[in-house]
Design a protein around this motif. Structure first.
Motif, PDB file in Angstrom:
ATOM      1  N   GLU A  49       7.012  15.588   4.026  1.00  0.00           N
ATOM      2  CA  GLU A  49       6.885  14.366   4.816  1.00  0.00           C
ATOM      3  C   GLU A  49       5.895  13.393   4.174  1.00  0.00           C
ATOM      4  OE1 GLU A  49       6.482  17.487   6.163  1.00  0.00           O
ATOM      5  OE2 GLU A  49       8.464  17.592   7.064  1.00  0.00           O
ATOM      6  N   LYS A  50       4.743  13.912   3.752  1.00  0.00           N
ATOM      7  CA  LYS A  50       3.740  13.067   3.101  1.00  0.00           C
ATOM      8  C   LYS A  50       4.263  12.526   1.776  1.00  0.00           C
ATOM      9  CE  LYS A  50      -0.383  15.253   5.031  1.00  0.00           C
ATOM     10  NZ  LYS A  50      -1.591  16.021   4.668  1.00  0.00           N
ATOM     11  N   ALA A  51       4.979  13.364   1.033  1.00  0.00           N
ATOM     12  CA  ALA A  51       5.536  12.916  -0.247  1.00  0.00           C
ATOM     13  C   ALA A  51       6.559  11.812  -0.023  1.00  0.00           C
ATOM     14  CB  ALA A  51       6.170  14.098  -0.986  1.00  0.00           C
ATOM     15  N   LEU A  60       6.430   7.938  -1.442  1.00  0.00           N
ATOM     16  CA  LEU A  60       7.496   7.318  -2.231  1.00  0.00           C
ATOM     17  C   LEU A  60       8.005   6.036  -1.589  1.00  0.00           C
ATOM     18  CD1 LEU A  60       9.412  10.522  -3.353  1.00  0.00           C
ATOM     19  CD2 LEU A  60       7.947   9.060  -4.754  1.00  0.00           C
ATOM     20  N   ILE A  61       8.005   5.990  -0.273  1.00  0.00           N
ATOM     21  CA  ILE A  61       8.366   4.749   0.422  1.00  0.00           C
ATOM     22  C   ILE A  61       7.283   3.697   0.183  1.00  0.00           C
ATOM     23  CG2 ILE A  61       8.649   3.701   2.701  1.00  0.00           C
ATOM     24  CD1 ILE A  61      10.048   6.367   3.533  1.00  0.00           C
ATOM     25  N   GLY A 101       7.522   2.093  -3.101  1.00  0.00           N
ATOM     26  CA  GLY A 101       8.764   1.365  -3.312  1.00  0.00           C
ATOM     27  C   GLY A 101       9.871   2.123  -4.011  1.00  0.00           C
ATOM     28  N   TYR A 102       9.674   3.404  -4.289  1.00  0.00           N
ATOM     29  CA  TYR A 102      10.729   4.178  -4.938  1.00  0.00           C
ATOM     30  C   TYR A 102      11.860   4.486  -3.965  1.00  0.00           C
ATOM     31  CZ  TYR A 102      13.147   7.673  -7.684  1.00  0.00           C
ATOM     32  OH  TYR A 102      14.117   8.366  -8.365  1.00  0.00           O
ATOM     33  N   LEU A 103      11.497   4.738  -2.700  1.00  0.00           N
ATOM     34  CA  LEU A 103      12.504   4.978  -1.673  1.00  0.00           C
ATOM     35  C   LEU A 103      12.509   3.836  -0.675  1.00  0.00           C
ATOM     36  CD1 LEU A 103      11.906   8.738  -0.751  1.00  0.00           C
ATOM     37  CD2 LEU A 103      13.626   7.804  -2.288  1.00  0.00           C
ATOM     38  N   ASN A 104      13.673   3.577  -0.108  1.00  0.00           N
ATOM     39  CA  ASN A 104      13.800   2.641   1.003  1.00  0.00           C
ATOM     40  C   ASN A 104      13.318   3.355   2.259  1.00  0.00           C
ATOM     41  OD1 ASN A 104      15.031   0.624  -0.558  1.00  0.00           O
ATOM     42  ND2 ASN A 104      17.033   1.579  -0.275  1.00  0.00           N
ATOM     43  N   PRO A 105      13.015   2.617   3.332  1.00  0.00           N
ATOM     44  CA  PRO A 105      12.592   3.263   4.577  1.00  0.00           C
ATOM     45  C   PRO A 105      13.581   4.310   5.105  1.00  0.00           C
ATOM     46  CG  PRO A 105      12.088   0.950   4.675  1.00  0.00           C
ATOM     47  CD  PRO A 105      12.899   1.166   3.416  1.00  0.00           C
ATOM     48  N   ASP A 106      14.865   4.182   4.745  1.00  0.00           N
ATOM     49  CA  ASP A 106      15.849   5.173   5.191  1.00  0.00           C
ATOM     50  C   ASP A 106      15.906   6.411   4.292  1.00  0.00           C
ATOM     51  OD1 ASP A 106      17.110   4.164   2.966  1.00  0.00           O
ATOM     52  OD2 ASP A 106      18.933   3.566   3.997  1.00  0.00           O
ATOM     53  N   GLY A 107      15.050   6.467   3.272  1.00  0.00           N
ATOM     54  CA  GLY A 107      14.972   7.637   2.407  1.00  0.00           C
ATOM     55  C   GLY A 107      15.860   7.600   1.178  1.00  0.00           C
ATOM     56  N   VAL A 157      17.083   6.117  -2.585  1.00  0.00           N
ATOM     57  CA  VAL A 157      16.434   5.563  -3.759  1.00  0.00           C
ATOM     58  C   VAL A 157      16.668   4.045  -3.779  1.00  0.00           C
ATOM     59  CG1 VAL A 157      16.406   5.538  -6.288  1.00  0.00           C
ATOM     60  CG2 VAL A 157      16.699   7.699  -5.077  1.00  0.00           C
ATOM     61  N   ALA A 158      15.579   3.311  -4.006  1.00  0.00           N
ATOM     62  CA  ALA A 158      15.660   1.850  -4.011  1.00  0.00           C
ATOM     63  C   ALA A 158      16.600   1.380  -5.110  1.00  0.00           C
ATOM     64  CB  ALA A 158      14.275   1.243  -4.222  1.00  0.00           C
ATOM     65  N   GLU A 159      17.244   0.261  -4.872  1.00  0.00           N
ATOM     66  CA  GLU A 159      18.250  -0.297  -5.790  1.00  0.00           C
ATOM     67  C   GLU A 159      17.711  -0.458  -7.206  1.00  0.00           C
ATOM     68  OE1 GLU A 159      21.875  -1.431  -6.990  1.00  0.00           O
ATOM     69  OE2 GLU A 159      21.447  -0.881  -4.928  1.00  0.00           O
TER      70      GLU A 159
END
Length: 47
Positions: free
Chosen positions: A24-26, A30-31, A34-40, A42-44
């Motif tokens: 959860e912390k990881a 990552l969110i 900016g590596y992940l979007n809030p929905d989990g 991978v960002a574009e």
């Protein structure tokens, strides 16, 4: 990479490891960076 830069990088990596010691912390980290979007997903820009 100089020795000083390496030690700074190593300290940063150790801090991340201590602070992100659960899935959860990881995920939140990552969110945050900016590596992940809030929905989990991978960002574009990293696909």
């Amino acid at each position: 990479m100089s020795r000083k830069e390496f030690l700074k990088f190593k300290a940063a990596a150790e801090k991340i490891e201590r602070e992100c010691n659960t899935p959860e912390k990881a995920g939140q980290f990552l969110i945050k960076i900016g590596y992940l979007n809030p929905d989990g997903q991978v960002a574009e820009k990293y696909r």
